[in-house]
Structures are given as C-alpha cells and as structure tokens.
Scaffold this motif. Structure first.
Motif, PDB file in Angstrom:
ATOM      1  N   ASN A 155       9.154  12.533   6.455  1.00  0.00           N
ATOM      2  CA  ASN A 155      10.016  12.086   7.285  1.00  0.00           C
ATOM      3  C   ASN A 155      10.264  12.774   8.683  1.00  0.00           C
ATOM      4  O   ASN A 155      10.873  13.590   8.394  1.00  0.00           O
ATOM      5  CB  ASN A 155      11.365  11.248   6.540  1.00  0.00           C
ATOM      6  N   GLU A 156       9.999  11.915   9.520  1.00  0.00           N
ATOM      7  CA  GLU A 156      10.073  12.571  10.867  1.00  0.00           C
ATOM      8  C   GLU A 156       9.667  13.990  10.908  1.00  0.00           C
ATOM      9  O   GLU A 156      10.150  14.950  11.630  1.00  0.00           O
ATOM     10  CB  GLU A 156      11.667  12.659  11.507  1.00  0.00           C
ATOM     11  N   LEU A 200      -3.760   0.923  -3.608  1.00  0.00           N
ATOM     12  CA  LEU A 200      -2.880   0.834  -5.003  1.00  0.00           C
ATOM     13  C   LEU A 200      -1.386   0.558  -4.535  1.00  0.00           C
ATOM     14  O   LEU A 200      -0.686  -0.012  -5.063  1.00  0.00           O
ATOM     15  CB  LEU A 200      -2.862   2.423  -5.740  1.00  0.00           C
ATOM     16  N   PHE A 201      -1.212   1.108  -3.262  1.00  0.00           N
ATOM     17  CA  PHE A 201       0.277   0.781  -2.676  1.00  0.00           C
ATOM     18  C   PHE A 201       0.262  -0.768  -2.037  1.00  0.00           C
ATOM     19  O   PHE A 201       1.141  -1.974  -2.415  1.00  0.00           O
ATOM     20  CB  PHE A 201       0.467   1.489  -1.223  1.00  0.00           C
ATOM     21  N   PHE A 202      -0.765  -1.151  -1.606  1.00  0.00           N
ATOM     22  CA  PHE A 202      -0.980  -2.611  -1.070  1.00  0.00           C
ATOM     23  C   PHE A 202      -0.717  -3.757  -2.344  1.00  0.00           C
ATOM     24  O   PHE A 202      -0.351  -4.563  -2.260  1.00  0.00           O
ATOM     25  CB  PHE A 202      -2.260  -2.823  -0.200  1.00  0.00           C
ATOM     26  N   SER A 205       5.833   3.998   6.088  1.00  0.00           N
ATOM     27  CA  SER A 205       6.953   3.028   6.159  1.00  0.00           C
ATOM     28  C   SER A 205       8.219   3.768   6.930  1.00  0.00           C
ATOM     29  O   SER A 205       7.959   4.931   7.229  1.00  0.00           O
ATOM     30  CB  SER A 205       7.572   2.749   4.741  1.00  0.00           C
ATOM     31  N   GLU A 206       9.163   3.141   7.265  1.00  0.00           N
ATOM     32  CA  GLU A 206      10.322   3.875   7.766  1.00  0.00           C
ATOM     33  C   GLU A 206      10.954   4.943   6.997  1.00  0.00           C
ATOM     34  O   GLU A 206      11.568   5.726   7.764  1.00  0.00           O
ATOM     35  CB  GLU A 206      11.337   2.709   8.237  1.00  0.00           C
ATOM     36  N   PRO A 227      10.881   8.209  -1.925  1.00  0.00           N
ATOM     37  CA  PRO A 227      11.885   7.117  -2.348  1.00  0.00           C
ATOM     38  C   PRO A 227      11.599   6.688  -3.403  1.00  0.00           C
ATOM     39  O   PRO A 227      10.449   6.647  -3.906  1.00  0.00           O
ATOM     40  CB  PRO A 227      11.377   5.956  -1.238  1.00  0.00           C
ATOM     41  N   PRO A 228      12.550   6.024  -4.006  1.00  0.00           N
ATOM     42  CA  PRO A 228      12.446   5.607  -5.544  1.00  0.00           C
ATOM     43  C   PRO A 228      11.586   4.451  -5.713  1.00  0.00           C
ATOM     44  O   PRO A 228      10.849   4.374  -6.562  1.00  0.00           O
ATOM     45  CB  PRO A 228      14.032   4.850  -5.800  1.00  0.00           C
TER      46      PRO A 228
END
Length: 127
Positions: free
Chosen positions: A104-105, A32-34, A42-43, A112-113
């Motif tokens: 994240n970390e 679904l992401f791809f 992601s970063e 994220p949006p």
C-alpha cells in the motif's frame, strides 16, 4: 481457468512462446479475484511479484486448450506463495512457485480481510 492457444501466443513453429506461460498464470490469478467480485488492485493496496521459480516440462501448441490451476503454498500477513500449474489434458506443461507481496503506497501492508477470505477459499481448492 481454461485458456485456448491462439496464433498470437506462439512462435513461427506454432509453439507457445516461453514468457506467455507467465501471462497465463497472471490471468488465472486475476480471474480468481474477478470471479469473487474483487480486484487484485484496490485502494487498500495491490500485489507485486517478489520472486518466482519456473519449470517448463512440455510445449503447448497452437489450438491447445489448457487449464491453469492455482494453490496456496504459504500465507503470511503481507505476502503469499502460490504454486501454479499449466496443464493440457492432465499433463503438466509448466509449473511455478511465485511469491507475492501486498503493498500500500509502495510499502508492505497487511492483506485486507476481504482478500484474506478469498485466499482461504483458494486453500480449499482453486482452479
């Protein structure tokens, strides 16, 4: 998402090994992401499994074509709960609820949006 059952997915009797249903659901979430040009990693962060509850209803067998569906049950700022079902010709073979946390970390972070937007499309009916 469509999945065909290959010999490598089964035990000696030609029945899908129980842990593979989790892999099928993971693939469907990633796909679904791809399809949206994004990645589940992601970063800005990544999703991890916090918990899941699974139910096995009927076995899938060698050569079967399965559909894996994903819908959002609950969405928070840094987590979400999904329901995923594995079907064969409309018959539920496996279902689960899975809670994912966005990190994240190594720490919880706001989703994220761009991913929030993708999640909104899942609420309208993911496949």
């Amino acid at each position: 998402m469509k999945i065909r059952i290959y010999y490598e997915d089964t035990d000696a009797a030609g029945i899908v090994y129980y842990a593979n249903y989790l892999k099928f659901c993971e693939r469907a979430r990633s796909e679904l992401f791809f399809e949206a040009g994004l990645s589940p990693q992601s970063e800005s962060g990544y999703f991890v499994v916090k918990s899941l509850e699974a139910a096995y209803h009927a076995p899938a067998c060698l050569g079967d074509m399965l559909d894996v569906g994903t819908t959002i049950v609950q969405k928070g700022a840094a987590s979400l709960v999904l329901e995923q079902k594995v079907l064969r010709d409309g018959e539920a073979l496996f279902s689960m609820k899975i809670k994912l946390a966005f990190l994240n970390e190594g720490r919880p972070a706001r989703i994220p949006p761009a991913i929030q937007s993708l999640l909104s499309s899942w609420e309208k009916g993911a496949s």
